[in-house]
Write a protein that holds these residues in place. Sequence first.
Motif, PDB file in Angstrom:
ATOM      1  N   VAL A  25       0.844  -1.203   0.000  1.00 20.85           N
ATOM      2  CA  VAL A  25       0.000   0.000   0.000  1.00 20.85           C
ATOM      3  C   VAL A  25       0.878   1.252   0.000  1.00 20.85           C
ATOM      4  O   VAL A  25       0.609   2.216  -0.730  1.00 20.85           O
ATOM      5  N   LYS A  26       1.955   1.258   0.796  1.00 20.83           N
ATOM      6  CA  LYS A  26       2.853   2.408   0.807  1.00 20.83           C
ATOM      7  C   LYS A  26       3.509   2.609  -0.555  1.00 20.83           C
ATOM      8  O   LYS A  26       3.620   3.735  -1.046  1.00 20.83           O
ATOM      9  N   ALA A  27       3.967   1.541  -1.175  1.00 22.26           N
ATOM     10  CA  ALA A  27       4.601   1.642  -2.489  1.00 22.26           C
ATOM     11  C   ALA A  27       3.618   2.172  -3.527  1.00 22.26           C
ATOM     12  O   ALA A  27       3.972   3.012  -4.367  1.00 22.26           O
ATOM     13  N   GLN A  28       2.364   1.726  -3.456  1.00 23.94           N
ATOM     14  CA  GLN A  28       1.362   2.213  -4.406  1.00 23.94           C
ATOM     15  C   GLN A  28       1.027   3.691  -4.138  1.00 23.94           C
ATOM     16  O   GLN A  28       0.811   4.454  -5.077  1.00 23.94           O
ATOM     17  N   ALA A  29       0.986   4.102  -2.879  1.00 27.18           N
ATOM     18  CA  ALA A  29       0.718   5.500  -2.557  1.00 27.18           C
ATOM     19  C   ALA A  29       1.835   6.403  -3.082  1.00 27.18           C
ATOM     20  O   ALA A  29       1.586   7.484  -3.631  1.00 27.18           O
ATOM     21  N   ILE A  30       3.081   5.961  -2.950  1.00 28.61           N
ATOM     22  CA  ILE A  30       4.216   6.731  -3.476  1.00 28.61           C
ATOM     23  C   ILE A  30       4.141   6.826  -4.985  1.00 28.61           C
ATOM     24  O   ILE A  30       4.349   7.892  -5.579  1.00 28.61           O
ATOM     25  N   LEU A  31       3.794   5.714  -5.651  1.00 29.08           N
ATOM     26  CA  LEU A  31       3.666   5.714  -7.103  1.00 29.08           C
ATOM     27  C   LEU A  31       2.539   6.643  -7.552  1.00 29.08           C
ATOM     28  O   LEU A  31       2.692   7.401  -8.524  1.00 29.08           O
ATOM     29  N   ILE A  32       1.424   6.647  -6.823  1.00 29.65           N
ATOM     30  CA  ILE A  32       0.299   7.529  -7.167  1.00 29.65           C
ATOM     31  C   ILE A  32       0.710   8.993  -7.041  1.00 29.65           C
ATOM     32  O   ILE A  32       0.421   9.809  -7.918  1.00 29.65           O
ATOM     33  N   GLU A  33       1.415   9.357  -5.955  1.00 32.86           N
ATOM     34  CA  GLU A  33       1.857  10.738  -5.780  1.00 32.86           C
ATOM     35  C   GLU A  33       2.858  11.141  -6.862  1.00 32.86           C
ATOM     36  O   GLU A  33       2.818  12.260  -7.377  1.00 32.86           O
ATOM     37  N   LYS A  34       3.734  10.225  -7.233  1.00 38.16           N
ATOM     38  CA  LYS A  34       4.702  10.515  -8.298  1.00 38.16           C
ATOM     39  C   LYS A  34       3.983  10.764  -9.612  1.00 38.16           C
ATOM     40  O   LYS A  34       4.288  11.708 -10.343  1.00 38.16           O
ATOM     41  N   LEU A  35       2.999   9.946  -9.933  1.00 35.07           N
ATOM     42  CA  LEU A  35       2.248  10.121 -11.177  1.00 35.07           C
ATOM     43  C   LEU A  35       1.427  11.410 -11.152  1.00 35.07           C
ATOM     44  O   LEU A  35       1.304  12.091 -12.182  1.00 35.07           O
ATOM     45  N   ARG A  36       0.856  11.773  -9.991  1.00 35.67           N
ATOM     46  CA  ARG A  36       0.116  13.036  -9.879  1.00 35.67           C
ATOM     47  C   ARG A  36       1.041  14.227 -10.132  1.00 35.67           C
ATOM     48  O   ARG A  36       0.679  15.181 -10.814  1.00 35.67           O
ATOM     49  N   HIS A  37       2.244  14.165  -9.567  1.00 32.05           N
ATOM     50  CA  HIS A  37       3.211  15.241  -9.763  1.00 32.05           C
ATOM     51  C   HIS A  37       3.609  15.359 -11.239  1.00 32.05           C
ATOM     52  O   HIS A  37       3.681  16.466 -11.788  1.00 32.05           O
ATOM     53  N   GLN A  38       3.870  14.231 -11.889  1.00 26.86           N
ATOM     54  CA  GLN A  38       4.209  14.251 -13.311  1.00 26.86           C
ATOM     55  C   GLN A  38       3.052  14.813 -14.135  1.00 26.86           C
ATOM     56  O   GLN A  38       3.260  15.596 -15.058  1.00 26.86           O
ATOM     57  N   HIS A  39       1.847  14.408 -13.798  1.00 24.98           N
ATOM     58  CA  HIS A  39       0.672  14.877 -14.527  1.00 24.98           C
ATOM     59  C   HIS A  39       0.509  16.399 -14.384  1.00 24.98           C
ATOM     60  O   HIS A  39       0.219  17.094 -15.357  1.00 24.98           O
ATOM     61  N   ALA A  40       0.722  16.893 -13.170  1.00 23.25           N
ATOM     62  CA  ALA A  40       0.621  18.340 -12.948  1.00 23.25           C
ATOM     63  C   ALA A  40       1.694  19.075 -13.749  1.00 23.25           C
ATOM     64  O   ALA A  40       1.435  20.131 -14.343  1.00 23.25           O
ATOM     65  N   GLY A  41       2.901  18.521 -13.805  1.00 22.92           N
ATOM     66  CA  GLY A  41       3.962  19.134 -14.594  1.00 22.92           C
ATOM     67  C   GLY A  41       3.633  19.155 -16.072  1.00 22.92           C
ATOM     68  O   GLY A  41       3.873  20.141 -16.774  1.00 22.92           O
ATOM     69  N   HIS A  42       3.063  18.077 -16.576  1.00 18.01           N
ATOM     70  CA  HIS A  42       2.680  18.017 -17.990  1.00 18.01           C
ATOM     71  C   HIS A  42       1.555  19.010 -18.298  1.00 18.01           C
ATOM     72  O   HIS A  42       1.538  19.618 -19.358  1.00 18.01           O
ATOM     73  N   ARG A  43       0.619  19.157 -17.357  1.00 11.80           N
ATOM     74  CA  ARG A  43      -0.466  20.125 -17.569  1.00 11.80           C
ATOM     75  C   ARG A  43       0.072  21.553 -17.640  1.00 11.80           C
ATOM     76  O   ARG A  43      -0.316  22.339 -18.498  1.00 11.80           O
ATOM     77  N   VAL A  44       0.992  21.887 -16.728  1.00  9.01           N
ATOM     78  CA  VAL A  44       1.575  23.225 -16.744  1.00  9.01           C
ATOM     79  C   VAL A  44       2.357  23.443 -18.027  1.00  9.01           C
ATOM     80  O   VAL A  44       2.284  24.492 -18.652  1.00  9.01           O
TER      81      VAL A  44
END
Length: 187
Positions: A25-44
């Motif tokens: 669960v911790k590994a998946q939460a870290i992966l989700i946050e990493k993907l959210r950050h990448q997505h926000a960067g791509h949107r900007v």
Amino acid sequence: MASAHALPHDPENLRASAARLLAEVKAQAILIEKLRHQHAGHRVHRFGASSETAEQLQLALETSEIASAAMAAKLRLPDVEETDLPKRRPIPDHIPRQKVELTAASDCCAGCGGALRRLGEDVTKELEYVPGRFSVNRIVRPRLAYSGCERFAQAPLPLRPIERGCPGPGLLAHVLVSKYADHLPLL
């Protein structure tokens, strides 16, 4: 583990299984946050520059000015005037100096025939590079007034590579050759 019937009955095995599930669960939460950050960067990157308008930038500038004014008022800092700030550092005294005095073209006024008298002088310092050493050219231009009328005379300042700058042509040539021909860093 597809169903609750597959869970072990031994407490030690249950603890080990729970620890594995928590780590996953911790590994998946870290992966989700990493993907959210990448997505926000791509949107900007894709939409940021086109969505910002001059009004939004102006509003942000006004907001930052208001915040800095409020902070200065809160801390009661004095306002810094431009005259208090030094324009540039003085040239060190250990560098040798040469005095060059420029004089006016004529010694008497064409209109009244009066002689020249000295009122003051303008001094311009120019940092020059002679191969192997630096020097300062101190260009002195005396201000002269005619005795018979209210006219002034002063020799013009020689052309300079950088208007109102202190480097001379030899120094600029040395910097350019060192940077682009000798590939030395600017320090």
